[in-house]
Design an enzyme around this catalytic site. Structure first.
Site, PDB file in Angstrom:
ATOM      1  CE1 TYR A  27       7.109  32.210   3.883  1.00  0.00           C
ATOM      2  CE2 TYR A  27       9.572  31.493   3.843  1.00  0.00           C
ATOM      3  CZ  TYR A  27       8.626  31.746   4.524  1.00  0.00           C
ATOM      4  OH  TYR A  27       8.621  32.073   5.864  1.00  0.00           O
TER       5      TYR A  27
HETATM    6  N1  LIG Z   1       8.196  28.670  10.982  1.00  0.00           N
HETATM    7  C1  LIG Z   1       9.234  28.607  10.040  1.00  0.00           C
HETATM    8  O1  LIG Z   1      10.165  27.855   9.785  1.00  0.00           O
HETATM    9  C2  LIG Z   1       9.670  30.194   9.776  1.00  0.00           C
HETATM   10  C3  LIG Z   1      11.049  30.333   9.526  1.00  0.00           C
HETATM   11  C4  LIG Z   1      11.467  31.609   8.847  1.00  0.00           C
HETATM   12  C5  LIG Z   1      10.472  32.847   9.037  1.00  0.00           C
HETATM   13  N2  LIG Z   1       9.157  32.524   9.390  1.00  0.00           N
HETATM   14  C6  LIG Z   1       8.349  33.501   9.453  1.00  0.00           C
HETATM   15  O2  LIG Z   1       7.702  33.707  10.879  1.00  0.00           O
HETATM   16  C7  LIG Z   1       6.632  34.363  10.875  1.00  0.00           C
HETATM   17  C8  LIG Z   1       5.754  33.591  11.863  1.00  0.00           C
HETATM   18  O3  LIG Z   1       5.699  32.160  11.284  1.00  0.00           O
HETATM   19  P1  LIG Z   1       5.041  30.899  11.988  1.00  0.00           P
HETATM   20  O4  LIG Z   1       5.981  29.923  11.507  1.00  0.00           O
HETATM   21  O5  LIG Z   1       4.648  31.200  13.251  1.00  0.00           O
HETATM   22  O6  LIG Z   1       3.607  30.846  11.184  1.00  0.00           O
HETATM   23  P2  LIG Z   1       2.407  30.148  11.457  1.00  0.00           P
HETATM   24  O7  LIG Z   1       1.664  29.463  10.163  1.00  0.00           O
HETATM   25  O8  LIG Z   1       2.229  29.261  12.508  1.00  0.00           O
HETATM   26  O9  LIG Z   1       1.237  31.585  12.003  1.00  0.00           O
HETATM   27  C9  LIG Z   1       1.023  32.376  10.884  1.00  0.00           C
HETATM   28  C10 LIG Z   1      -0.279  32.898  11.403  1.00  0.00           C
HETATM   29  O10 LIG Z   1      -0.452  33.957  10.363  1.00  0.00           O
HETATM   30  C11 LIG Z   1      -2.039  34.129  10.094  1.00  0.00           C
HETATM   31  N3  LIG Z   1      -2.324  34.706   8.789  1.00  0.00           N
HETATM   32  C12 LIG Z   1      -2.160  34.171   7.498  1.00  0.00           C
HETATM   33  N4  LIG Z   1      -2.643  34.985   6.640  1.00  0.00           N
HETATM   34  C13 LIG Z   1      -3.437  35.960   7.188  1.00  0.00           C
HETATM   35  C14 LIG Z   1      -4.001  37.120   6.836  1.00  0.00           C
HETATM   36  N5  LIG Z   1      -4.367  37.277   5.520  1.00  0.00           N
HETATM   37  N6  LIG Z   1      -4.320  37.922   7.787  1.00  0.00           N
HETATM   38  C15 LIG Z   1      -4.092  37.703   9.158  1.00  0.00           C
HETATM   39  N7  LIG Z   1      -3.254  36.770   9.737  1.00  0.00           N
HETATM   40  C16 LIG Z   1      -2.949  35.805   8.607  1.00  0.00           C
HETATM   41  C17 LIG Z   1      -2.265  32.608  10.085  1.00  0.00           C
HETATM   42  O11 LIG Z   1      -3.890  32.563  10.586  1.00  0.00           O
HETATM   43  C18 LIG Z   1      -1.703  31.933  11.266  1.00  0.00           C
HETATM   44  O12 LIG Z   1      -2.237  32.319  12.441  1.00  0.00           O
HETATM   45  C19 LIG Z   1       6.067  34.431   9.451  1.00  0.00           C
HETATM   46  O13 LIG Z   1       6.210  35.535   8.783  1.00  0.00           O
HETATM   47  C20 LIG Z   1       7.041  33.353   8.707  1.00  0.00           C
HETATM   48  O14 LIG Z   1       7.137  33.621   7.436  1.00  0.00           O
HETATM   49  C21 LIG Z   1       8.772  31.145   9.974  1.00  0.00           C
END
Ligand SMILES: NC(=O)c1ccc[n+]([C@@H]2O[C@H](COP(=O)([O-])OP(=O)(O)OC[C@H]3O[C@@H](n4cnc5c(N)ncnc54)[C@H](O)[C@@H]3O)[C@@H](O)[C@H]2O)c1
Length: 258
Positions: free
Chosen positions: A151
């Site tokens: 990741y």
């Molecule tokens: N939540 C955290 O702690 C955190 C921290 C740092 C960065 N991020 C980043 O922020 C962004 C949003 O994260 P989040 O926490 O809201 O995630 P989340 O898991 O709540 O939402 C992610 C969404 O991406 C969709 N997805 C996954 N695979 C897919 C595919 N192949 N095609 C289309 N859609 C797809 C999922 O269905 C989901 O709806 C991400 O890029 C994540 O890496 C999150």
């Protein structure tokens, strides 16, 4: 967010977490929002938040499907103005133990998806000379920890890709932002917790709320800031990584216990 009134905003991963909150806030500001996700139930829930939110199913790893979705969005709703690249997955594990297909899938979705959407949507935005393009990297792609390797590598790739994209298009009229959130309280964290959750994350600050992160992005965009760091340790962490990486690794080994 007043400038978003009647503008088209595309959000990958808009069926959950930060993408869902971004969709709600943009729609409430008067934008027309298009979600791209594979999560049908999640997209339905986001669409139910506001009449101005529309679902376009596509797997972000499939370039033809993503290009097709962008074509449909632009013909149904109008030219894309803002993009949030939120789609991602986050299973954790030690690098030599994690299932090979899972480790590849992390890079395909988190980095490959960003590449696909960039090539599908940015030529139009650049030719119109306006817009806002927001990538989601992570503090995990800036400051290393153990057991998050695949990741973290995908998020380091997102950060590098977005930084170069920004400089290649610096005079285009399109704004770029690379968001490096700390842990945020979304369903993504469950993927880490159900695989191999690093003790470092347990020892860290509590996850912030998704709305707080989306509002911080807005403030950085308004101030024309490319890097979006927010939350406790957001400034100190990257500085320590540059100046004293050995201290970070010592803490990782001490906390993880290997
Ligand atoms: N939540 C955290 O702690 C955190 C921290 C740092 C960065 N991020 C980043 O922020 C962004 C949003 O994260 P989040 O926490 O809201 O995630 P989340 O898991 O709540 O939402 C992610 C969404 O991406 C969709 N997805 C996954 N695979 C897919 C595919 N192949 N095609 C289309 N859609 C797809 C999922 O269905 C989901 O709806 C991400 O890029 C994540 O890496 C999150």
């Amino acid at each position: 967010m007043q400038h978003l009134k009647q503008k088209v905003v595309v959000i990958t991963g808009g069926g959950s977490g930060m993408g869902q909150q971004a969709a709600r806030l943009c729609a409430e500001a008067g934008a027309v929002v298009a979600l791209i996700d594979v999560n049908e139930a999640g997209m339905q829930a986001t669409c139910a938040m506001h009449d101005n939110i529309h679902a376009f199913s596509a797997d972000i790893t499939d370039f033809n499907a993503v290009s097709g979705a962008v074509t449909s969005i632009e013909s149904d709703l109008g030219p894309v103005f803002r993009v949030y690249n939120c789609a991602a997955i986050m299973p954790f594990g030690k690098l030599i133990e994690q299932d090979n297909a899972t480790a590849h899938k992390i890079m395909d979705i988190n980095y490959g998806g960003l590449l696909n959407l960039s090539q599908a949507v940015l030529p139009g935005m650049v030719s119109r000379g306006a817009g806002e393009f927001i990538s989601f990297a992570s503090m995990a792609g800036i400051i290393p920890t153990m057991v998050t390797g695949a990741y973290s590598a995908s998020k380091a790739a997102v950060a590098f890709f977005t930084e170069i994209l920004y400089h290649e298009n610096i005079d285009s009229g399109v704004k770029f932002a690379c968001v490096c959130p700390p842990p945020v309280d979304t369903p993504l964290l469950d993927q880490g917790r159900s695989t191999h959750w690093p003790k470092m994350l347990e020892a860290g600050p509590n996850p912030i709320k998704p709305e707080e992160m989306i509002n911080a992005i807005e403030a950085h965009l308004a101030a024309d800031k490319f890097w979006v760091f927010h939350g406790k340790g957001a400034k100190v962490g990257p500085l320590m990584r540059r100046l004293a990486p050995g201290l970070i690794w010592k803490q990782c080994h001490d906390v993880e216990g290997f």
